[in-house]
Enzyme design. Sequence first.
Site, short mmCIF file in Angstrom:
data_model
loop_
_atom_site.label_atom_id
_atom_site.label_comp_id
_atom_site.label_asym_id
_atom_site.label_seq_id
_atom_site.Cartn_x
_atom_site.Cartn_y
_atom_site.Cartn_z
N VAL A 1 0.83 -1.21 0.00
CA VAL A 1 0.00 0.00 0.00
C VAL A 1 0.87 1.26 0.00
O VAL A 1 0.62 2.20 -0.77
CB VAL A 1 -0.97 0.00 1.21
CG1 VAL A 1 -1.82 1.26 1.21
CG2 VAL A 1 -1.85 -1.24 1.20
N LYS B 1 -6.74 -1.69 10.10
CA LYS B 1 -8.01 -2.13 10.71
C LYS B 1 -7.79 -2.73 12.09
O LYS B 1 -8.66 -2.64 12.96
CB LYS B 1 -8.77 -3.08 9.79
CG LYS B 1 -8.14 -4.39 9.39
CD LYS B 1 -6.91 -4.33 8.56
CE LYS B 1 -6.98 -3.88 7.16
NZ LYS B 1 -6.74 -4.98 6.20
N GLU C 1 -10.74 5.49 5.96
CA GLU C 1 -11.55 4.90 4.90
C GLU C 1 -10.94 3.60 4.38
O GLU C 1 -11.64 2.63 4.06
CB GLU C 1 -11.69 5.92 3.75
CG GLU C 1 -12.62 5.50 2.65
CD GLU C 1 -14.06 5.31 3.11
OE1 GLU C 1 -14.71 6.29 3.45
OE2 GLU C 1 -14.50 4.15 3.16
N GLY D 1 -11.13 -1.86 1.30
CA GLY D 1 -10.17 -1.38 0.29
C GLY D 1 -10.63 -0.08 -0.34
O GLY D 1 -10.70 0.95 0.32
N ILE E 1 -13.61 0.71 -1.54
CA ILE E 1 -15.05 1.05 -1.47
C ILE E 1 -15.26 2.22 -0.50
O ILE E 1 -14.84 2.13 0.65
CB ILE E 1 -15.89 -0.13 -0.92
CG1 ILE E 1 -15.61 -1.41 -1.69
CG2 ILE E 1 -17.37 0.20 -0.95
CD1 ILE E 1 -16.32 -2.62 -1.09
N GLY F 1 -0.91 -9.11 -3.82
CA GLY F 1 -0.83 -8.05 -2.81
C GLY F 1 -2.10 -7.89 -1.99
O GLY F 1 -2.31 -6.86 -1.35
N ASP G 1 -9.09 -10.61 10.05
CA ASP G 1 -9.14 -9.35 9.30
C ASP G 1 -10.60 -8.90 9.10
O ASP G 1 -10.93 -7.73 9.29
CB ASP G 1 -8.43 -9.55 7.94
CG ASP G 1 -8.49 -8.32 7.06
OD1 ASP G 1 -7.67 -7.41 7.25
OD2 ASP G 1 -9.39 -8.25 6.19
N LYS H 1 -12.66 -5.57 10.63
CA LYS H 1 -13.44 -4.65 9.80
C LYS H 1 -14.90 -4.60 10.25
O LYS H 1 -15.52 -3.53 10.25
CB LYS H 1 -13.35 -5.08 8.33
CG LYS H 1 -11.94 -4.90 7.76
CD LYS H 1 -11.80 -5.63 6.44
CE LYS H 1 -10.45 -5.40 5.80
NZ LYS H 1 -10.19 -6.33 4.68
N GLY I 1 -5.66 -4.65 -2.42
CA GLY I 1 -4.72 -4.35 -3.49
C GLY I 1 -4.23 -2.92 -3.39
O GLY I 1 -4.89 -2.06 -2.78
P1 NAP Z 1 3.24 -4.71 3.72
O1 NAP Z 1 3.34 -4.90 2.26
O2 NAP Z 1 3.70 -5.82 4.61
O3 NAP Z 1 4.04 -3.37 4.09
C1 NAP Z 1 4.29 -2.97 5.41
C2 NAP Z 1 5.31 -1.82 5.39
O4 NAP Z 1 5.45 -1.31 6.70
C3 NAP Z 1 6.69 -2.25 4.92
O5 NAP Z 1 7.27 -1.22 4.16
C4 NAP Z 1 7.45 -2.44 6.24
O6 NAP Z 1 8.85 -2.16 6.13
C5 NAP Z 1 6.81 -1.38 7.11
N1 NAP Z 1 6.83 -1.80 8.51
C6 NAP Z 1 6.17 -2.82 9.09
N2 NAP Z 1 6.46 -2.90 10.40
C7 NAP Z 1 7.34 -1.90 10.65
C8 NAP Z 1 8.03 -1.46 11.81
N3 NAP Z 1 7.89 -2.09 12.98
N4 NAP Z 1 8.86 -0.39 11.70
C9 NAP Z 1 9.03 0.24 10.52
N5 NAP Z 1 8.40 -0.13 9.38
C10 NAP Z 1 7.58 -1.18 9.45
O7 NAP Z 1 1.72 -4.40 4.15
P2 NAP Z 1 0.56 -3.77 3.23
O8 NAP Z 1 -0.13 -4.86 2.50
O9 NAP Z 1 1.07 -2.60 2.49
O10 NAP Z 1 -0.49 -3.31 4.37
C11 NAP Z 1 -0.21 -2.17 5.14
C12 NAP Z 1 -1.44 -1.80 5.95
O11 NAP Z 1 -2.54 -1.55 5.06
C13 NAP Z 1 -1.95 -2.91 6.89
O12 NAP Z 1 -2.53 -2.31 8.03
C14 NAP Z 1 -3.03 -3.59 6.06
O13 NAP Z 1 -3.98 -4.26 6.87
C15 NAP Z 1 -3.63 -2.39 5.38
N6 NAP Z 1 -4.34 -2.68 4.15
C16 NAP Z 1 -3.77 -3.43 3.20
C17 NAP Z 1 -4.44 -3.67 2.02
C18 NAP Z 1 -3.85 -4.52 0.94
O14 NAP Z 1 -4.56 -4.80 -0.02
N7 NAP Z 1 -2.59 -4.93 1.02
C19 NAP Z 1 -5.71 -3.11 1.82
C20 NAP Z 1 -6.27 -2.32 2.83
C21 NAP Z 1 -5.57 -2.10 3.99
P3 NAP Z 1 9.82 -3.06 5.22
O15 NAP Z 1 9.44 -2.73 3.80
O16 NAP Z 1 11.20 -2.61 5.58
O17 NAP Z 1 9.52 -4.50 5.58
N1 HSE Z 2 -5.89 -8.56 3.56
C1 HSE Z 2 -7.00 -7.68 3.36
C2 HSE Z 2 -8.00 -8.37 2.48
C3 HSE Z 2 -6.52 -6.41 2.73
O1 HSE Z 2 -7.66 -9.37 1.84
O2 HSE Z 2 -9.16 -7.93 2.43
C4 HSE Z 2 -7.61 -5.37 2.60
O3 HSE Z 2 -7.97 -4.86 3.85
#
Ligand code: NAP
Ligand code: HSE
Length: 436
Positions: free
Chosen positions: A17, A108, A132, A137, A139, A190, A204, A208, A305
């Site tokens: 993200v 979340k 939001e 995601g 929506i 992703g 998760d 939500k 995503g």
């Molecule tokens: P991700 O790909 O695992 O990325 C996490 C990032 O945070 C990485 O850059 C990581 O650093 C950094 N990080 C994690 N712990 C850390 C710490 N203790 N100190 C410093 N940096 C730290 O996760 P993501 O999928 O982007 O998701 C991020 C957030 O968005 C989560 O809360 C997730 O629930 C939410 N979210 C995700 C999605 C989705 O579709 N992926 C959708 C909605 C919401 P490094 O790069 O060095 O490892």
């Molecule tokens: N891991 C979550 C999902 C990301 O699959 O819905 C979006 O919050």
Amino acid sequence: MGARETVGVALLGAGTVGAGVAQTLAAKADALSRYAGRRLQLAGVLVRDTGKPRPALPPGVLLTSDPAALPVADNVDIVVEVMGGEQPALGCIESALRSGKHVVTANKQVMALHGPELLALAAEHGVTLAFEASVGGGIPIIGPLVRDLAGNRITGVNAVINGTTNYMLTRMAKEGASYEDALLEAQRNGYAEPDPSDDVDGRDAAYKLAILSTLAFRCTVREPDVYREGIRQLDVADFVYARDLGYVIKLLAASRLHDGAVQARVHPAFLHEQHPLAKVDGVYNAVELEGDLVGWAMFQGPGAGASPTTSAIIGDVLAIVRASASGGATPPYPDVRERVPILPVAELETKYYLRLRAYDKPGVMAQITGVLGEMGVSLASIIQKEVPEDAGTPAEVVIITHKARESAVQEAVRQLEALSVVYGALKLVRIEDGSA
Ligand code: NAP
Ligand code: HSE
């Protein structure tokens, strides 16, 4: 927010993200600054590993692994938290709010465990906490819930709010993909959480649902208040029976406000194939809300995503910048700190799918139906697959019940599993026929 010509944005996290947000801030810099009225400037990025190559980040941007300094830095106006996990994310959000920074988060877990207190902290410091992206995601659902539907008394939420499991269930049901392959693809796209057991075990979705229920019912609903089952126990046979019986399997998140008490649950469910949520496939999510004025309203779109989540985050950032330019505030959230009784799932009334294996001998079916009858569970249909005579292998029996109380069905399951003619554990999946 400061009077500088630029708005300083601190990005906490540069994973799926965070990379999407950084790329969008760069690629759409002119359009965003035209809309916001000020230029958005990436002030720094917090990551765990500062040595990793970061092609998505602009060259020369400040990279740090110290979670203490960046969220409160003088040149930061808005903190975008996309690192995930409870800590240090929670600490970063709290220190940012206390320093007068607005916060936009996709987290979340933090919002489901600490949301009401964080919203109060933001209000105390005259700043906005926007989230939001934490549900559904891309929506728009939090905004409509606190603003457009504010005149309603909302009493029901039905949702498919985990993109990973919805993608997996769709691939498994429609293309016969294995659980493992479907999960790997969701991870590659992703969609999955850093620890995908949060997705497949329903945590998760429970986070939500807690956030949605808190805002919808205007009282505190936390993740531990949500009854939760994941999708690990489903197998190919369940998908085949569901299809043959006219159902689709979804990871359902549902909550109700009834007589001042809340019941909230996340579990796999057989949804009638005509149910609006049954048609929500792949990474798509949907949320149905029941309000006294609007009736049932449904919101649908990509639930996970980089790009859809970035859409929600940038929307929150722009709303904050525009609101502060006009001297106003983004929509105030209702006070949601009231606690109300939480009803256990034992009080649920719905239909059930039970699958068991029993030895094919005279009188077996009578024993099974006898147990269900004694518990007051009425049967709608029974299917028994024929096995070769004298083969000694147990026959598979599938039972569909009429509406029954969960506590009675669970007791019947315990008694059925104790019968000597029943082999192994029973499978139970709840059935939902309609919206109400
Ligand atoms: P991700 O790909 O695992 O990325 C996490 C990032 O945070 C990485 O850059 C990581 O650093 C950094 N990080 C994690 N712990 C850390 C710490 N203790 N100190 C410093 N940096 C730290 O996760 P993501 O999928 O982007 O998701 C991020 C957030 O968005 C989560 O809360 C997730 O629930 C939410 N979210 C995700 C999605 C989705 O579709 N992926 C959708 C909605 C919401 P490094 O790069 O060095 O490892
Ligand atoms: N891991 C979550 C999902 C990301 O699959 O819905 C979006 O919050």
